[in-house]
Design a protein around this motif. Structure first.
Motif, PDB file in Angstrom:
ATOM      1  N   ASP A 267      37.997  42.207  48.549  1.00  0.00           N
ATOM      2  CA  ASP A 267      38.669  42.670  47.331  1.00  0.00           C
ATOM      3  C   ASP A 267      37.992  43.905  46.736  1.00  0.00           C
ATOM      4  OD1 ASP A 267      40.151  42.936  45.018  1.00  0.00           O
ATOM      5  OD2 ASP A 267      39.354  41.160  44.037  1.00  0.00           O
ATOM      6  N   ASN A 268      36.953  43.731  45.915  1.00  0.00           N
ATOM      7  CA  ASN A 268      36.396  44.838  45.123  1.00  0.00           C
ATOM      8  C   ASN A 268      36.002  46.051  45.955  1.00  0.00           C
ATOM      9  OD1 ASN A 268      34.591  42.880  42.556  1.00  0.00           O
ATOM     10  ND2 ASN A 268      36.758  43.380  42.763  1.00  0.00           N
TER      11      ASN A 268
ATOM     12  N   LEU B 245      36.594  40.167  38.272  1.00  0.00           N
ATOM     13  CA  LEU B 245      37.506  39.377  37.431  1.00  0.00           C
ATOM     14  C   LEU B 245      36.984  37.963  37.198  1.00  0.00           C
ATOM     15  CD1 LEU B 245      40.321  39.119  36.045  1.00  0.00           C
ATOM     16  CD2 LEU B 245      41.260  38.493  38.275  1.00  0.00           C
TER      17      LEU B 245
ATOM     18  N   HIS C  38      37.498  34.533  45.482  1.00  0.00           N
ATOM     19  CA  HIS C  38      38.433  35.216  46.373  1.00  0.00           C
ATOM     20  C   HIS C  38      37.807  36.386  47.117  1.00  0.00           C
ATOM     21  CE1 HIS C  38      39.216  37.150  42.386  1.00  0.00           C
ATOM     22  NE2 HIS C  38      39.260  38.252  43.114  1.00  0.00           N
TER      23      HIS C  38
ATOM     24  N   CYS D 137      34.077  38.315  42.264  1.00  0.00           N
ATOM     25  CA  CYS D 137      34.876  39.499  41.938  1.00  0.00           C
ATOM     26  C   CYS D 137      34.605  39.824  40.468  1.00  0.00           C
ATOM     27  CB  CYS D 137      36.355  39.192  42.148  1.00  0.00           C
ATOM     28  SG  CYS D 137      37.483  40.399  41.404  1.00  0.00           S
TER      29      CYS D 137
HETATM   30 ZN    ZN Z   1      39.359  40.194  42.465  1.00  0.00          ZN
END
Ligand code: ZN
Ligand code: ZN
Length: 342
Positions: A154-155, A40, A59, A38
């Motif tokens: 996620d992304n 992040l 994640h 990700c």
């Molecule tokens: Zn993320």
């Protein structure tokens, strides 16, 4: 089994830990076969977030199902699934309203790969426990490349929600994507095009990412010195720079919407009065990805978007500890399958 942890700022190591148990009838054990970083993650690894090491990381992934609990009805060993980053039960009031990020059956912020809301493991790990398998896991359409779908956790889904939701009520919209993180801006360009934007401009000081955004259909011949004020119906802020967010907010046309999906840990300067006079909306998410993953997998499967256009670096588990700390666009760690679907 092996799990990938951030041992200290800038240092990733694989450590041997007990394989998680299948501890609930509604749960499943899955084995990630394509795990993406990700945007992040690199900051998590660097220790540049409020989350301090050591902790398990990862994640975003596609996984194969190894084993399911007796109450699981929609999955079996060998199925390929997208695993959302957030733990959610699917049955509480928040989950039923589509706000899976706010699930009340688990601790606040309970998620994979972040030391908040308990330790749920990380999606680079060899085996992962999913407590609510039917509610969380999403089947991959047959034939879909797991590597292309890895970021749906996620992304990629974040980029879809940030663009498609505001564009649903804005025909022929002029879109500005303010890039700056590794992949979110590029994915947002693709998703804006897929969601029917009239035009997409991409603002970023990085030549490499501007090139990727252009390949995805964006106009990239604007700079931070350009006068962009009040020109855009939708601004997607995929930056971690406060000044760039500020520029994006000033670029909103009357009635516009800014989706802020780049994480800024500080309290940024918001030009509120000008926004007030233009009747604009600012949404900040951390969206609830789970309800939107099926649509995103369909978009990837039909070619409406191609997440591999962010040019990910694809590596083995052995290479992961070095690759994930490099300044790359996106890194995807792959593993051989050990099951075959019946
Ligand atoms: Zn993320
Ligand atoms: Zn819930």
């Amino acid at each position: 089994m092996k799990e990938l942890i951030v041992k200290a700022p800038g240092k990733l190591v694989w450590v041997g830990v007990p394989t998680p148990a299948l501890s609930s009838p509604a749960g499943a054990l899955v084995r990630p076969i394509a795990s993406a970083s990700c945007d992040l993650d690199r900051r998590l690894i660097a220790g540049a977030t409020p989350f301090k090491p050591p902790f398990v990381i990862g994640h975003e992934c596609v996984a194969e199902v190894l084993e399911v609990g007796s109450a699981v009805s929609t999955l079996k060993r060998g199925d390929l699934v997208s695993v959302p980053w957030k733990i959610s039960c699917g049955t509480c009031k928040q989950c039923l309203s589509g706000r899976t990020t706010a699930c009340t059956s688990v601790a606040k912020y309970a998620a994979y790969g972040v030391p908040a809301g308990g330790n749920w493991g990380g999606l680079f790990s060899e085996v992962v426990y999913v407590p609510f398998a039917d509610a969380m896991l999403v089947h991959l359409p047959p034939g879909l490349n797991p590597i292309a779908a890895a970021s749906a956790s996620d992304n990629l889904t974040d980029a879809w929600v940030a663009t498609s939701r505001p564009l649903a009520s804005r025909e022929d919209a002029r879109v500005l994507v303010v890039g700056g993180t590794e992949s979110l801006g590029i994915l947002a360009v693709q998703m804006a095009v897929a969601a029917g934007a009239g035009s997409v401009d991409y603002l970023d000081s990085d030549d490499y990412r501007r090139g990727l955004a252009e390949r995805c259909g964006a106009h990239v011949d604007i700079g931070f010195a350009s006068d962009l004020n009040e020109r855009y119906d939708l601004v997607v802020s995929a930056t971690r720079e406060q000044q760039a967010l500020h520029k994006g907010l000033l670029a909103l046309a009357p009635g516009g919407h800014c989706s802020c999906i780049g994480i800024i840990f500080e309290d940024p300067r918001i030009p509120l009065f000008g926004m007030y006079m233009r009747d604009v909306t600012l949404s900040v998410g951390g969206c609830s990805v789970r309800p939107h993953i099926p649509k995103v997998l369909e978009l990837v499967n039909t070619g409406a978007c191609d997440p591999l256009l962010v040019s990910p670096t694809i590596v083995s588990c052995v290479e992961a500890t070095e690759a994930l700390i490099q300044p790359l666009a996106k890194c995807i760690v792959v593993r051989e399958r050990i099951t075959q679907s019946a």
